[in-house]
Design a protein around this motif. Structure first.
Motif, PDB file in Angstrom:
ATOM      1  N   ASP A  90      -7.333  -7.860  -4.542  1.00 40.69           N
ATOM      2  CA  ASP A  90      -6.157  -7.273  -3.891  1.00 40.69           C
ATOM      3  C   ASP A  90      -4.903  -8.088  -4.247  1.00 40.69           C
ATOM      4  O   ASP A  90      -4.815  -9.271  -3.919  1.00 40.69           O
ATOM      5  CB  ASP A  90      -6.375  -7.276  -2.371  1.00 40.69           C
ATOM      6  CG  ASP A  90      -5.247  -6.528  -1.655  1.00 40.69           C
ATOM      7  OD1 ASP A  90      -4.200  -6.277  -2.289  1.00 40.69           O
ATOM      8  OD2 ASP A  90      -5.420  -6.203  -0.467  1.00 40.69           O
ATOM      9  N   PRO A  91      -3.939  -7.485  -4.947  1.00 40.65           N
ATOM     10  CA  PRO A  91      -2.784  -8.241  -5.443  1.00 40.65           C
ATOM     11  C   PRO A  91      -1.965  -8.895  -4.329  1.00 40.65           C
ATOM     12  O   PRO A  91      -1.278  -9.878  -4.564  1.00 40.65           O
ATOM     13  CB  PRO A  91      -1.960  -7.191  -6.197  1.00 40.65           C
ATOM     14  CG  PRO A  91      -2.457  -5.881  -5.729  1.00 40.65           C
ATOM     15  CD  PRO A  91      -3.883  -6.071  -5.348  1.00 40.65           C
ATOM     16  N   ARG A  92      -2.035  -8.350  -3.116  1.00 40.37           N
ATOM     17  CA  ARG A  92      -1.264  -8.945  -2.029  1.00 40.37           C
ATOM     18  C   ARG A  92      -1.720 -10.367  -1.738  1.00 40.37           C
ATOM     19  O   ARG A  92      -0.953 -11.204  -1.257  1.00 40.37           O
ATOM     20  CB  ARG A  92      -1.419  -8.086  -0.764  1.00 40.37           C
ATOM     21  CG  ARG A  92      -0.375  -8.378   0.295  1.00 40.37           C
ATOM     22  CD  ARG A  92      -0.235  -7.206   1.236  1.00 40.37           C
ATOM     23  NE  ARG A  92      -1.296  -7.196   2.235  1.00 40.37           N
ATOM     24  CZ  ARG A  92      -1.275  -7.944   3.355  1.00 40.37           C
ATOM     25  NH1 ARG A  92      -0.262  -8.765   3.572  1.00 40.37           N
ATOM     26  NH2 ARG A  92      -2.246  -7.879   4.221  1.00 40.37           N
ATOM     27  N   TYR A  93      -2.964 -10.686  -2.043  1.00 39.62           N
ATOM     28  CA  TYR A  93      -3.471 -12.051  -1.902  1.00 39.62           C
ATOM     29  C   TYR A  93      -3.509 -12.776  -3.243  1.00 39.62           C
ATOM     30  O   TYR A  93      -3.097 -13.915  -3.361  1.00 39.62           O
ATOM     31  CB  TYR A  93      -4.876 -12.035  -1.263  1.00 39.62           C
ATOM     32  CG  TYR A  93      -4.849 -11.484   0.138  1.00 39.62           C
ATOM     33  CD1 TYR A  93      -4.587 -12.321   1.219  1.00 39.62           C
ATOM     34  CD2 TYR A  93      -5.030 -10.127   0.372  1.00 39.62           C
ATOM     35  CE1 TYR A  93      -4.519 -11.824   2.499  1.00 39.62           C
ATOM     36  CE2 TYR A  93      -4.965  -9.619   1.654  1.00 39.62           C
ATOM     37  CZ  TYR A  93      -4.705 -10.463   2.723  1.00 39.62           C
ATOM     38  OH  TYR A  93      -4.622  -9.975   3.977  1.00 39.62           O
ATOM     39  N   ALA A  94      -4.006 -12.075  -4.249  1.00 42.42           N
ATOM     40  CA  ALA A  94      -4.246 -12.742  -5.540  1.00 42.42           C
ATOM     41  C   ALA A  94      -2.951 -13.280  -6.148  1.00 42.42           C
ATOM     42  O   ALA A  94      -2.899 -14.434  -6.586  1.00 42.42           O
ATOM     43  CB  ALA A  94      -4.915 -11.765  -6.510  1.00 42.42           C
ATOM     44  N   LEU A  95      -1.903 -12.461  -6.174  1.00 44.28           N
ATOM     45  CA  LEU A  95      -0.702 -12.884  -6.913  1.00 44.28           C
ATOM     46  C   LEU A  95       0.078 -14.008  -6.224  1.00 44.28           C
ATOM     47  O   LEU A  95       0.465 -14.971  -6.902  1.00 44.28           O
ATOM     48  CB  LEU A  95       0.191 -11.671  -7.195  1.00 44.28           C
ATOM     49  CG  LEU A  95      -0.469 -10.634  -8.135  1.00 44.28           C
ATOM     50  CD1 LEU A  95       0.488  -9.483  -8.430  1.00 44.28           C
ATOM     51  CD2 LEU A  95      -0.956 -11.276  -9.424  1.00 44.28           C
ATOM     52  N   PRO A  96       0.305 -13.946  -4.908  1.00 42.34           N
ATOM     53  CA  PRO A  96       0.996 -15.091  -4.288  1.00 42.34           C
ATOM     54  C   PRO A  96       0.223 -16.391  -4.447  1.00 42.34           C
ATOM     55  O   PRO A  96       0.812 -17.450  -4.696  1.00 42.34           O
ATOM     56  CB  PRO A  96       1.096 -14.706  -2.812  1.00 42.34           C
ATOM     57  CG  PRO A  96       0.987 -13.228  -2.797  1.00 42.34           C
ATOM     58  CD  PRO A  96       0.094 -12.859  -3.944  1.00 42.34           C
ATOM     59  N   ILE A  97      -1.104 -16.317  -4.300  1.00 44.66           N
ATOM     60  CA  ILE A  97      -1.885 -17.558  -4.430  1.00 44.66           C
ATOM     61  C   ILE A  97      -1.824 -18.077  -5.848  1.00 44.66           C
ATOM     62  O   ILE A  97      -1.563 -19.265  -6.090  1.00 44.66           O
ATOM     63  CB  ILE A  97      -3.338 -17.315  -3.981  1.00 44.66           C
ATOM     64  CG1 ILE A  97      -3.297 -17.102  -2.464  1.00 44.66           C
ATOM     65  CG2 ILE A  97      -4.239 -18.476  -4.365  1.00 44.66           C
ATOM     66  CD1 ILE A  97      -4.588 -17.082  -1.797  1.00 44.66           C
ATOM     67  N   LEU A  98      -1.996 -17.189  -6.817  1.00 42.15           N
ATOM     68  CA  LEU A  98      -1.895 -17.620  -8.209  1.00 42.15           C
ATOM     69  C   LEU A  98      -0.509 -18.207  -8.479  1.00 42.15           C
ATOM     70  O   LEU A  98      -0.379 -19.220  -9.168  1.00 42.15           O
ATOM     71  CB  LEU A  98      -2.160 -16.428  -9.152  1.00 42.15           C
ATOM     72  CG  LEU A  98      -2.067 -16.780 -10.630  1.00 42.15           C
ATOM     73  CD1 LEU A  98      -3.183 -17.746 -11.016  1.00 42.15           C
ATOM     74  CD2 LEU A  98      -2.145 -15.535 -11.506  1.00 42.15           C
TER      75      LEU A  98
END
Lengths: 198, 274
Positions: free
Chosen positions: B125-133
């Motif tokens: 889910d990009p809402r989690y994956a992208l900020p963390i990355l």
């Protein structure tokens, strides 16, 4: 016996050279003519084409560090990687035994390198290589910053190593020293070496 | 969760502060007004674009589009690492080494967090994956660029000492050990400092953001602690990989120091040697 055939790198060679066991050869020549290039190539510190053997074993048949432990190169300017002088010796006991012969006292190993004189540093750098008991030595102006007494001690050390069977190449600009140390003299010019008249 | 939505009028009002700073620059002759204006314009455009991209990605929840965005982030971060090197490794190595280290650290750590701790559904889910990355890359990027810069600068400066060790028969690992240690320490230092100062000197941005968005402080703190551990792990992996690979590249299989593989000072990607 150190044997070199067709040693070539940019600015140097091809070089053919033989130094027998127990032989000391002096190399001289103006600066910028390839002395350091040659010593670096002989120590396998820089890439160079050609064949080199030590007592019949080819350079490429042993790992680089093994070759350099047996063909010990001592640069004209001593360099250090740790603050304390003693840190530069794996075997401090072996070093301590040889200190007196070079006119150094025991405490020198516990001192900071920065507090040693140029002369002390030059002798320690030589000692670093001597304690490895190499089969061949490449010495670049080993007495350049030494007074006559200490230069004499260093020459005696070199002579002792030679008598023990090492093949030795010394770069020096001092004619008297060259006569004392070596039976054979080479001159390097434009990256090529020639035998000089004895 | 409750948070206060901002209107565009609020932003216009806040932008008056920028005008004030610009006016100060003119009055005091600082010559900063142009830089301020350009930077502010860039900031607004970049963030607006990112907002739109994220909105689209969040709506799609596609593994492919999320992966593409993640890859783009890694490539941009790699470029930043390259730009911060005074002397690169030359050729493709200048860009490739930093980027590969970031890719490794970013993938491992973000993947770990998404699949074991945060566990969104679906895990990509990009809402989690992208900020963390993004947070992982931002910190790792700093560490990697500092570590690499330290190693390469020191290798050039301490050539004589390294060659003295090699001449005594030290192998390449040993001859470079003092430089590698320094470079790893330097690369790790900022995350160590960030952890020591967290909460006392600085309130970490992510935690502050969550609190503003209405998350209970203790929950926000738990998230921040998790993130700090992730950042420390990622920086460790990235710095270690980059510094060890660079040390390897600086030497050859005969254990010789190969400074000829370094790019010349000041010419970015070019190199003189093989």
């Amino acid at each position: 016996m150190l044997t070199v055939r067709g040693l070539t790198r940019p600015g140097l060679g091809p070089i053919d050279l033989e130094i027998a066991d127990g032989e000391c050869v002096v190399l001289s020549g103006p600066s910028g003519t390839g002395k350091t290039l040659l010593l670096h190539a002989l120590a396998d510190l820089d890439p160079a084409a050609g064949r080199m053997t030590l007592n019949g074993v080819a350079r490429d048949d042993m790992p680089g560090p093994e070759w350099r432990r047996r063909v010990a190169y001592v640069a004209a300017e001593a360099a250090w990687w740790s603050d304390m002088a003693g840190d530069h010796f794996d075997d401090a006991d072996a070093a301590r035994h040889a200190l007196a012969g070079l006119g150094l006292d025991d405490a020198v190993l516990e001192k900071q390198v920065a507090l040693l004189s140029t002369s002390e540093r030059q002798r320690l750098a030589l000692l670093r290589a001597l304690v490895l008991e190499p089969s061949a030595m490449l010495l670049d102006e080993p007495t350049s910053s030494l007074d006559a007494d200490n230069a004499g001690r260093v020459e005696a050390m070199i002579e002792e190593r030679r008598a023990a069977g090492a093949a030795i190449l010394v770069v020096t600009h001092d004619d008297a020293q060259a006569r004392r140390l070596a039976a054979r003299r080479l001159v390097i010019e434009g990256g090529a070496i020639t035998e000089a008249a004895p | 969760m409750s948070f206060i939505t901002l209107s565009y009028a609020d932003l216009v009002l806040a932008s008056l502060l920028l005008l004030f700073a610009g006016a100060l620059s003119v009055v005091l002759g600082l010559g900063l007004e142009r830089n301020l204006a350009v930077a502010a314009a860039r900031m607004v455009v970049q963030l607006t674009l990112v907002g739109l991209v994220l909105k689209t990605l969040f709506a799609l929840v596609s593994p492919w589009w999320t992966g593409t965005a993640a890859l783009a982030m890694v490539l941009f971060a790699g470029r930043e690492v390259m730009a911060r090197q005074k002397r690169g490794l030359g050729g493709a190595w200048t860009y490739g080494l930093g980027t590969a280290s970031l890719m490794l650290a970013g993938t491992v750590i973000t993947g770990l967090a998404l699949t074991t701790q945060i566990r969104p559904d679906p895990w990509f889910d990009p809402r989690y994956a992208l900020p963390i990355l993004g947070m992982v890359l931002g910190n790792t990027m700093n560490g990697v660029s500092i570590g690499l810069d330290r190693l390469l600068t020191a290798a050039a400066r301490e050539r004589a000492a390294i060659e003295a060790r090699l001449a005594l028969g030290h192998d390449r690992r040993r001859a470079l050990s003092h430089l590698v240690r320094d470079a790893c320490r330097a690369g790790m230092m900022h995350i160590v400092n960030a952890m020591s100062a967290a909460g006392l000197v600085s309130l970490p941005g992510m935690m502050t953001g969550q609190i503003l968005a209405g998350v209970a402080p203790v929950e926000a703190v738990k998230y921040q602690i998790l993130i700090m551990f992730l950042l420390a792990g990622a920086t460790g992996i990235g710095v270690l990989a980059a510094v060890f690979a660079a040390a390897w590249r600086l030497t050859d299989d005969r254990h010789r120091l190969r400074l000829d593989r370094l790019a010349q000072a000041g010419d970015g990607g070019k190199t003189t040697g093989m």
